[in-house]
Design a protein around this motif. Structure first.
Motif, PDB file in Angstrom:
ATOM      1  N   ASP A 255       0.770  -1.485  -0.234  1.00 40.18           N
ATOM      2  CA  ASP A 255      -0.413  -0.274   0.227  1.00 40.18           C
ATOM      3  C   ASP A 255       0.850   1.265   0.142  1.00 40.18           C
ATOM      4  OD1 ASP A 255      -2.397  -1.197  -0.165  1.00 40.18           O
ATOM      5  OD2 ASP A 255      -2.325  -1.849   2.592  1.00 40.18           O
ATOM      6  N   CYS A 256       2.044   1.339   1.228  1.00 39.45           N
ATOM      7  CA  CYS A 256       2.681   2.191   0.928  1.00 39.45           C
ATOM      8  C   CYS A 256       3.914   2.123   1.479  1.00 39.45           C
ATOM      9  CB  CYS A 256       2.043   3.455   1.420  1.00 39.45           C
ATOM     10  SG  CYS A 256       2.897   4.970   1.914  1.00 39.45           S
ATOM     11  N   GLY A 257       5.174   2.118   0.506  1.00 46.32           N
ATOM     12  CA  GLY A 257       6.300   2.188   1.408  1.00 46.32           C
ATOM     13  C   GLY A 257       7.036   2.673   2.730  1.00 46.32           C
ATOM     14  N   LEU A 258       6.300   3.826   2.734  1.00 43.48           N
ATOM     15  CA  LEU A 258       6.702   5.431   3.725  1.00 43.48           C
ATOM     16  C   LEU A 258       6.375   4.580   4.985  1.00 43.48           C
ATOM     17  CD1 LEU A 258       9.234   7.170   4.228  1.00 43.48           C
ATOM     18  CD2 LEU A 258       7.033   8.481   3.945  1.00 43.48           C
ATOM     19  N   ALA A 259       4.739   4.052   4.913  1.00 37.88           N
ATOM     20  CA  ALA A 259       3.883   3.701   6.291  1.00 37.88           C
ATOM     21  C   ALA A 259       4.985   2.248   6.901  1.00 37.88           C
ATOM     22  CB  ALA A 259       2.788   3.744   5.430  1.00 37.88           C
ATOM     23  N   PHE A 260       5.123   1.532   5.916  1.00 32.75           N
ATOM     24  CA  PHE A 260       5.844   0.472   6.299  1.00 32.75           C
ATOM     25  C   PHE A 260       7.108   0.608   7.008  1.00 32.75           C
ATOM     26  CE2 PHE A 260       9.550  -2.549   4.973  1.00 32.75           C
ATOM     27  CZ  PHE A 260       8.624  -3.624   5.757  1.00 32.75           C
TER      28      PHE A 260
ATOM     29  N   ASN B 203       2.866   6.878  -0.352  1.00 35.22           N
ATOM     30  CA  ASN B 203       2.059   6.026  -1.646  1.00 35.22           C
ATOM     31  C   ASN B 203       0.736   7.509  -1.634  1.00 35.22           C
ATOM     32  OD1 ASN B 203       0.608   6.362  -3.715  1.00 35.22           O
ATOM     33  ND2 ASN B 203       0.638   3.688  -3.186  1.00 35.22           N
ATOM     34  N   PRO B 204       0.709   8.439  -1.491  1.00 37.79           N
ATOM     35  CA  PRO B 204      -0.857   9.211  -1.160  1.00 37.79           C
ATOM     36  C   PRO B 204      -2.074   7.979  -1.423  1.00 37.79           C
ATOM     37  CG  PRO B 204       0.764  10.632  -1.627  1.00 37.79           C
ATOM     38  CD  PRO B 204       1.156   9.478  -2.334  1.00 37.79           C
ATOM     39  N   SER B 205      -2.891   8.081  -0.993  1.00 36.27           N
ATOM     40  CA  SER B 205      -4.141   7.677  -1.267  1.00 36.27           C
ATOM     41  C   SER B 205      -5.227   7.989   0.124  1.00 36.27           C
ATOM     42  CB  SER B 205      -4.221   6.063  -1.114  1.00 36.27           C
ATOM     43  OG  SER B 205      -3.763   5.058  -0.049  1.00 36.27           O
TER      44      SER B 205
ATOM     45  N   LEU C 205      -6.060   5.674   2.144  1.00 38.17           N
ATOM     46  CA  LEU C 205      -5.817   4.815   3.391  1.00 38.17           C
ATOM     47  C   LEU C 205      -4.916   5.989   4.171  1.00 38.17           C
ATOM     48  CD1 LEU C 205      -3.724   1.776   2.072  1.00 38.17           C
ATOM     49  CD2 LEU C 205      -6.189   2.238   2.880  1.00 38.17           C
ATOM     50  N   CYS C 206      -4.257   7.388   3.437  1.00 39.30           N
ATOM     51  CA  CYS C 206      -3.930   8.182   4.174  1.00 39.30           C
ATOM     52  C   CYS C 206      -4.591   8.497   5.600  1.00 39.30           C
ATOM     53  CB  CYS C 206      -3.469   9.559   3.788  1.00 39.30           C
ATOM     54  SG  CYS C 206      -1.700   9.212   2.468  1.00 39.30           S
ATOM     55  N   ASP C 207      -5.549   8.378   5.338  1.00 40.02           N
ATOM     56  CA  ASP C 207      -7.000   8.859   5.620  1.00 40.02           C
ATOM     57  C   ASP C 207      -6.885   8.339   7.239  1.00 40.02           C
ATOM     58  OD1 ASP C 207      -8.276  10.204   4.325  1.00 40.02           O
ATOM     59  OD2 ASP C 207      -9.721   9.369   4.256  1.00 40.02           O
ATOM     60  N   TRP C 208      -6.358   7.209   7.103  1.00 38.87           N
ATOM     61  CA  TRP C 208      -6.507   6.494   8.518  1.00 38.87           C
ATOM     62  C   TRP C 208      -5.458   6.664   8.909  1.00 38.87           C
ATOM     63  CZ3 TRP C 208      -9.616   5.047   4.982  1.00 38.87           C
ATOM     64  CH2 TRP C 208     -10.989   5.102   4.052  1.00 38.87           C
ATOM     65  N   CYS C 209      -4.265   6.556   8.263  1.00 37.97           N
ATOM     66  CA  CYS C 209      -2.683   6.073   8.939  1.00 37.97           C
ATOM     67  C   CYS C 209      -2.357   7.490  10.017  1.00 37.97           C
ATOM     68  CB  CYS C 209      -1.079   7.031   7.587  1.00 37.97           C
ATOM     69  SG  CYS C 209       0.239   6.723   7.705  1.00 37.97           S
ATOM     70  N   GLY C 210      -1.591   6.896  10.988  1.00 35.88           N
ATOM     71  CA  GLY C 210      -1.171   7.367  12.125  1.00 35.88           C
ATOM     72  C   GLY C 210       0.078   8.021  11.864  1.00 35.88           C
TER      73      GLY C 210
ATOM     74  N   TYR D  67       5.587  12.250  10.300  1.00 34.85           N
ATOM     75  CA  TYR D  67       6.540  12.051   9.847  1.00 34.85           C
ATOM     76  C   TYR D  67       6.667  12.089   8.478  1.00 34.85           C
ATOM     77  CZ  TYR D  67       6.815  10.446  14.646  1.00 34.85           C
ATOM     78  OH  TYR D  67       6.603  10.317  15.901  1.00 34.85           O
ATOM     79  N   CYS D  68       5.368  12.286   7.695  1.00 33.55           N
ATOM     80  CA  CYS D  68       5.194  11.783   6.208  1.00 33.55           C
ATOM     81  C   CYS D  68       5.264  13.338   5.872  1.00 33.55           C
ATOM     82  CB  CYS D  68       3.569  11.366   6.077  1.00 33.55           C
ATOM     83  SG  CYS D  68       3.282  11.095   4.257  1.00 33.55           S
ATOM     84  N   PRO D  69       6.754  13.135   4.812  1.00 30.19           N
ATOM     85  CA  PRO D  69       6.452  14.728   3.708  1.00 30.19           C
ATOM     86  C   PRO D  69       5.451  14.622   2.970  1.00 30.19           C
ATOM     87  CG  PRO D  69       8.237  13.203   2.992  1.00 30.19           C
ATOM     88  CD  PRO D  69       6.955  12.456   4.544  1.00 30.19           C
TER      89      PRO D  69
HETATM   90  S1  SF4 Z   1       0.177   9.319   5.131  1.00 24.75           S
HETATM   91 FE1  SF4 Z   1       1.005   7.416   5.896  1.00 24.75          FE
HETATM   92  S2  SF4 Z   1      -0.376   6.242   3.549  1.00 24.75           S
HETATM   93 FE2  SF4 Z   1      -0.366   8.039   3.573  1.00 24.75          FE
HETATM   94  S3  SF4 Z   1       1.831   8.075   2.419  1.00 24.75           S
HETATM   95 FE3  SF4 Z   1       2.356   8.794   4.641  1.00 24.75          FE
HETATM   96  S4  SF4 Z   1       3.070   7.254   5.628  1.00 24.75           S
HETATM   97 FE4  SF4 Z   1       1.655   6.746   3.372  1.00 24.75          FE
END
Ligand code: SF4
Length: 280
Positions: free
Chosen positions: A19-24, A236-238, A240-245, A249-251
Motif C-alpha cells: 500500500d505505501c512503502g513509507l508507512a511500512f 504513496n498517498p491514497s 488509506l492516508c485518512d487512517w494513517c497514524g 512524519y510523512c513529507p
Molecule cells: S500518510 Fe501514511 S499512508 Fe499516506 S503517504 Fe504518508 S506514510 Fe503513506
C-alpha cells in the motif's frame, strides 16, 4: 547509512508495503508507536470474545454465551492502553460496545460455532522460507469432518472491493504457506469471515497459489532489502492516508522523516545501554 532490515514479514506487513512503502518503514523499521483507533480496538475486542467462545465446550457456544465472553473481554481490555488511549466518554463507550455486540450477532449468521472442531486459537506461527522469516497469527485452525485443516481469519471491517480482495487472498495464501511448512500439510480451505457484512470469502490453496505466494514474498523481501540499502521508502498517498497514524512524519503531509530516524536511533541506544553489563 543503510536502514536496518525488519525482523520478519507478516500478512499485515506485506499489505502495508504494497500500500505505501513509507508507512511500512515507519511501522516495521522505525517501529513508531501508532495511536489507537476505535476500529482496530473494536477488532481486538471481538477477536478476544471469539477466542473465549471457542475455549468453551461446543454445546456452550451460543449467542448468549458470546455476549458474556464479550463483557469479560471488555473488562480485561479496559485496563489496556489500546482502549484507555481512545479516551471514550460514556456515550461513545456504549456505542463502541453496541457495535461489538452487533458484530458478534452477525458472526452467528455466518456459521454455527457448535459444529466447529478447533485445534488452535490465536495461533502464533513462525517459519523461515527462502531466508525470510515469516510470522503470522491464525485466528482459528480447525479440522473438518474429513480431518482436513481449515484456517479461519475474522475480519471486523467491511469486505473489500475487487482489487483489495486479491490483496486479502494473498494474505490467505500466506497463512496456507505457514501451515504447510510447519505442519507438513496444506489446508484444504482458508476462509475470511467478514462479520460486518456478513460475508465469507473462501479460498482453496493449490500448488499454483503456494508457488505464487513464495515468489511474491521473495520479490517483496528483495524490494525491502533494496529500499533499506538505499534508505528509499516512498510515500504513496491514497485514501488509506485518512487512517494513517504517521502523518506527523510523512513529507506528503508536511511531516518530517528525521523525527522517525531520531525515534529509531534513541530506541536503539536505549537497547544498547540496557544490554551493557552494570559496572562494578
Ligand atoms: S500518510 Fe501514511 S499512508 Fe499516506 S503517504 Fe504518508 S506514510 Fe503513506
Amino acid at each position: 547509512m543503510a536502514l536496518p532490515l525488519p525482523l520478519s514479514l507478516s500478512p499485515s506487513k506485506v499489505s502495508s508495503f504494497t500500500d505505501c512503502g513509507l508507512a511500512f518503514r515507519f511501522s516495521a523499521i522505525d517501529r513508531l508507536p501508532e495511536p489507537p483507533s476505535v476500529a482496530a480496538t473494536r477488532g481486538t475486542l471481538v477477536h478476544a470474545a471469539l477466542e473465549r467462545l471457542f475455549c468453551l465446550e461446543p454445546h456452550e457456544r451460543t449467542h448468549e454465551r458470546s455476549l458474556v465472553c464479550l463483557e469479560d473481554a471488555a473488562a480485561e481490555l479496559r485496563a489496556h492502553p489500546e482502549f484507555s488511549g481512545l479516551e471514550l466518554d460514556a456515550e461513545a463507550e456504549a456505542a463502541f460496545l453496541e457495535e461489538a455486540r452487533s458484530l458478534l450477532e452477525r458472526y452467528f449468521r455466518l456459521e454455527d460455532p457448535t459444529t466447529i472442531t478447533p485445534i488452535g486459537i490465536e495461533l502464533k506461527l513462525e517459519v523461515e522460507v527462502g531466508g525470510v522469516r515469516l510470522r503470522g497469527i491464525i485466528d482459528r485452525l480447525e479440522l473438518d469432518a474429513d480431518g482436513e485443516l481449515i484456517v479461519t481469519d475474522y475480519k471486523t471491517g467491511r469486505a473489500p472491493g475487487e482489487r483489495q480482495e486479491q490483496q486479502r487472498l494473498a494474505g490467505v495464501a500466506f497463512y496456507s504457506l505457514l501451515c504447510e511448512r510447519l505442519f507438513g500439510r496444506r489446508p484444504a480451505k482458508v476462509q475470511l469471515l467478514y462479520l460486518a457484512d456478513p460475508l465469507a470469502i473462501i479460498s482453496t490453496p493449490t500448488d499454483r497459489s503456494t508457488r505464487g505466494v513464495e515468489r511474491k514474498l521473495a520479490a517483496i523481501w528483495m524490494a525491502v532489502e533494496r529500499a533499506c540499502e538505499r534508505e528509499d521508502f516512498r510515500p504513496n498517498p491514497s485514501r488509506l492516508c485518512d487512517w494513517c497514524g504517521f502523518k506527523a512524519y510523512c513529507p506528503s503531509f508536511g511531516g518530517d522523516i528525521a523525527l522517525a530516524d531520531a525515534y529509531r536511533i534513541d530506541r536503539e541506544l536505549e537497547r544498547q545501554d540496557a544490554a551493557e553489563p552494570a559496572l562494578a
